[in-house]
Design a protein around this motif. Sequence first.
Motif: not given
Length: 129
Positions: A5-26, A92-99
């Motif tokens: 509470a009282g802090f604005p949300p921020s994006l974790c740089s590692r999460f962002h890089r990982a999601s951009e890598l894994i999220g690329r088409r194909w 990445l197995t557990s992440a892909f299982d969750a997806i």
Amino acid sequence: MRAPAGFPPSLCSRFHRASELIGRRWTGAIIYVLLKSRCRFATLRDAIPDITDRMLSERLQELEHEGIVERTVVPETPVRVEYALTKKGRALTSAFDAIAEWAERWIKLEPAVAEPDEKPLHGRGRRAG
């Protein structure tokens, strides 16, 4: 993952890089198939509808550069090239299982497109590699 509470949300740089890598088409599709088994190029191409040779080659090179996929040349006649996930890729197995579980619950497919045998990856025979 909520901001205190009282802090604005921020994006974790590692999460962002990982999601951009894994999220690329194909890329997700390639990793999903390789979580099941090491594959030759043509096997990967045949397993992923609509991917072109050029795009598959580019994505495999990117994943190899990131240390997620390893390319092995088998010295036979003719030479055989196989692709497999590295330890980093298999992590990445557990992440892909969750997806996969999320998709099973929330993604609706047209009846003609549905894949009745698709299940989450856990419990399936995968090569440790």
